[in-house]
Design an enzyme around this catalytic site. Structure first.
Site, PDB file in Angstrom:
ATOM      1  N   GLU A 142       0.811  -1.225   0.000  1.00 37.56           N
ATOM      2  CA  GLU A 142       0.000   0.000   0.000  1.00 37.56           C
ATOM      3  C   GLU A 142       0.846   1.278   0.000  1.00 37.56           C
ATOM      4  OE1 GLU A 142      -4.163  -1.393   2.152  1.00 37.56           O
ATOM      5  OE2 GLU A 142      -2.681  -0.303   3.335  1.00 37.56           O
ATOM      6  N   GLU A 306      -6.562  -7.654  -0.802  1.00 39.03           N
ATOM      7  CA  GLU A 306      -7.182  -7.594   0.512  1.00 39.03           C
ATOM      8  C   GLU A 306      -8.672  -7.345   0.314  1.00 39.03           C
ATOM      9  OE1 GLU A 306      -5.372  -4.897   3.280  1.00 39.03           O
ATOM     10  OE2 GLU A 306      -3.323  -5.524   2.764  1.00 39.03           O
ATOM     11  N   GLU A 354      -4.119  -3.020  14.621  1.00 36.77           N
ATOM     12  CA  GLU A 354      -5.261  -3.582  13.900  1.00 36.77           C
ATOM     13  C   GLU A 354      -5.991  -4.662  14.689  1.00 36.77           C
ATOM     14  OE1 GLU A 354      -3.790  -4.739  10.050  1.00 36.77           O
ATOM     15  OE2 GLU A 354      -3.799  -2.669   9.318  1.00 36.77           O
TER      16      GLU A 354
END
Length: 665
Positions: A142, A306, A354
């Protein structure tokens, strides 16, 4: 078709690995992504590598017939590395160092980090470059997330000056293109050039510091190019040691990197698809347009690296996906061109930022509703793979998305309520509501497959762009321009031509004046026999050959042209001088498509949540129909169709369940 999950063996006890691999196999998975955040585990001390644990994890997957997409671990340089090379940290526009504690804590222009990247990527590629258990490579992770595209450190300043010198050649040309005579900003040599960081002119907008718009646009271009160069460094290293395909996981509508350039050297594009997360309002059409952009940046099918598999968030949580939504979102990705679906993540993380980004399994590893739904979905996709994999979306309409235009609009947005990406989405939605598929294409891309091409707020131009779009229209195409088109040169100076600048003759119209609508003002229009309104911008138009399609019904320009169309060669060019409400834009785009000879879909549905995607493979044509509402809906079929999921036939009216999917051939 490639189906799987993101997996982080370094975060779980060794005794979990075989059981997890078996559960993946039982879920009909054949691929797993791992390794992209594991630098500290792969190189726990400088120059000391530990691949034993990764060998074992890959082996566990291989026993169940699961291949690995291996990520290079560069998004998370370890603490020991940052302590040794503290100047690698980025600096923000205020000159503050952005330190350790999250991820992506590095500057892509720093020579030391480039050297360290070469070392770790080469070590991993030497180890696994010829390993048949590795299916593909993912570069980093990313690029640009956590607002890390823009760095204001000394290394970036030096690299920016080199980039500018390479682009302009002489400082005199730069001064001319940028118009630096304004406010005595003339530069005498390259060493005087600056980064557009914090300045005295911050005003009411904290992100606007009064810098020369040409400087800021070139800085955005440079920053994007720097990421592209950094990716290329890794690609070149891997290609020397491996023949496996290479990808990077993009982020859909993310605005800071030119995805056309980033995707060009990749073997295939992948992206991270989260339809319901805490920082944006869920929209299935926004996700659909993101899929189409990801397909468009290389004009080929893609993977979702993802795919959302549970409720997600960092410090707060978004809604939990309802029964049927994970299946629906998966089919939407496949409908728009995904040949691979990798769910994030296999199990929710117990530690770190996360903890709330839930996966297929919760923290306790018990397979529940989400696991069973994904298991069923992947079983269906495995069965239908011969039909679905490699099938192409059939689109007669294209929208030109330009990152240069996006960046320029973000610097000076014309109006507080104007948003370039939202404008693209509005036109996309207008066509989608009619069941028309849309491709996203680049500036100067091949327009020959399309009957209609839309260029929203296309304000940057140069002679080559003028020739590109004029040739398309003269050859029989239909071009749709909107307000603010043709108002700037390519390097972000205002044009001295009468608006719409380079497109004045093509559109057969001149902009007499314009009106930026603020503080809730709305202006009425007469469109055909109906009424519409604008709420952002109005161009007052004067025809120099074009026919009037709509006029204003309010303000001092009541009765003046608002929308025109001009015949050129075998084609035509529309100029839409204002924004339009949803209903009016939908009706107008339906009329534009019909006039261009685009046929209506043989399948239609009532209800706002119905999405229809037309696909083709090896001469076979089929339609993926999705209901994004939780309530059942009626579909009208003009002809006899086979429904591929159930094996039944259908004609006339067909009922599709809430969050349901049907595939008609």
């Amino acid at each position: 078709m490639q189906l799987g999950a993101c997996y982080y063996p370094e975060q779980w006890p060794r005794e979990f690995w075989e059981r997890d691999a078996r559960m993946m196999k039982e879920a009909n998975f054949n691929v797993v992504r791992m390794g992209e955040f594991a630098w500290a585990k792969l190189e726990p001390e400088p120059g000391l590598y530990d691949f034993a644990w990764l060998d074992e994890a890959i082996g566990c997957m291989d026993k169940e017939g699961i291949k690995v997409v291996l990520g290079t671990p560069t998004p998370t340089p370890p603490k020991w590395l940052m302590d040794r090379y503290p100047t690698i940290y980025q600096k923000d526009k205020f000159g503050r160092t952005r330190g350790f504690g999250s991820r992506r804590h590095y500057c892509v222009n720093h020579p030391d980090y480039l050297a360290l990247t070469r070392t770790i990527v080469q070590a991993v590629a030497v180890r696994y470059g010829k390993d048949e258990r590795v299916k593909a490579w993912q570069i980093d992770n990313e690029f640009g997330c956590q607002d890390t595209t823009y760095c204001y450190c000394e290394k970036c300043l030096a690299a920016f000056r080199d980039w500018l010198e390479d682009k302009y050649g002489t400082i005199e040309r730069l001064n001319e293109e940028w118009g630096t005579v304004f406010w005595s900003q003339t530069y005498r040599d390259w060493s005087e050039l600056i980064l557009p960081a914090y300045s005295v002119c911050d005003g009411a907008d904290p992100d606007y510091h009064g810098h020369n718009p040409s400087l800021v646009l070139d800085y955005k271009r440079f920053s994007s190019d720097a990421v592209v160069r950094y990716q290329q460094l890794q690609i070149d290293l891997i290609r020397e040691l491996s023949d496996k395909p290479i990808t990077h996981n993009l982020m859909g509508h993310f605005p800071e990197i030119d995805y056309y350039k980033l995707s060009e050297p990749l073997d295939f594009v992948s992206w991270d698809n989260y339809l319901d997360y805490p920082w944006d309002v869920p929209s299935y059409r926004k996700a659909a347009m993101a899929h189409d952009l990801m397909r468009g940046v290389k004009n080929q099918n893609f993977w979702v690296m993802e795919q959302q598999s549970g409720p997600c968030g960092w410090n707060v949580l978004a809604d939990t996906p309802k029964p049927g939504q994970l299946r629906l979102w998966t089919y939407q990705a496949v409908a728009h061109g995904a040949d691979g679906i990798v769910y994030f993540r296999f199990r929710a993380a117990r530690y770190g930022a996360e903890q709330y980004w839930y996966g297929i399994l919760d923290h306790d590893s018990v397979p529940r509703r989400r696991y069973r739904e994904i298991q069923t979905t992947c079983g269906e996709l495995a069965r239908l793979s011969p039909v679905l994999e490699g099938a192409r979306v059939v689109a007669d309409i294209a929208i030109v998305k330009s990152y240069d235009h996006l960046w320029s609009h973000s610097i000076q947005g014309h109006n507080r309520n104007f948003d370039y990406t939202r404008l693209l989405q509005e036109y996309y939605d207008a066509f989608s509501a009619h069941g028309f598929n849309v491709d996203l294409v680049s500036v100067k891309g091949d327009l020959s497959p399309y009957k209609v091409v839309v260029l929203p707020a296309f304000h940057l131009s140069d002679p080559s762009i003028k020739e590109w779009i004029t040739r398309y229209v003269a050859g029989g195409g239909t071009a749709v321009f909107t307000f603010r088109s043709g108002s700037r040169t390519w390097n972000n100076a205002m044009t001295d031509q009468t608006l719409p600048g380079d497109f004045r003759e093509l559109c057969g119209v001149e902009v007499e004046e314009f009106d930026s609508l603020n503080y809730g003002r709305r202006v009425g229009l007469r469109v055909n026999d109906g009424a519409a309104f604008a709420s952002v911008w109005c161009d007052v138009l004067h025809s120099i050959g074009a026919q009037t399609v709509a006029t204003y019904s309010d303000e001092y320009y009541d009765g003046e042209a608002a929308i025109t169309v001009n015949d050129v060669g075998q084609g035509r060019a529309y100029y839409i001088g204002c924004d339009l409400d949803e209903k009016a834009l939908r009706e107008l785009m339906g009329s534009v498509a019909g006039s261009a000879g685009i046929q209506a879909s043989p399948i239609s549905g009532s209800g706002e949540g119905i999405e229809i995607v037309r696909k083709r493979k090896d001469g076979r044509e089929f339609f993926v129909v999705m209901n994004h509402s939780m309530h059942e809906a009626q579909i009208s079929l003009n002809g006899l169709f086979a429904e591929l999921l159930t094996g039944s036939s259908a004609n006339g009216e067909f009922t599709i369940d809430g969050f349901g999917v049907a595939i008609f051939e």
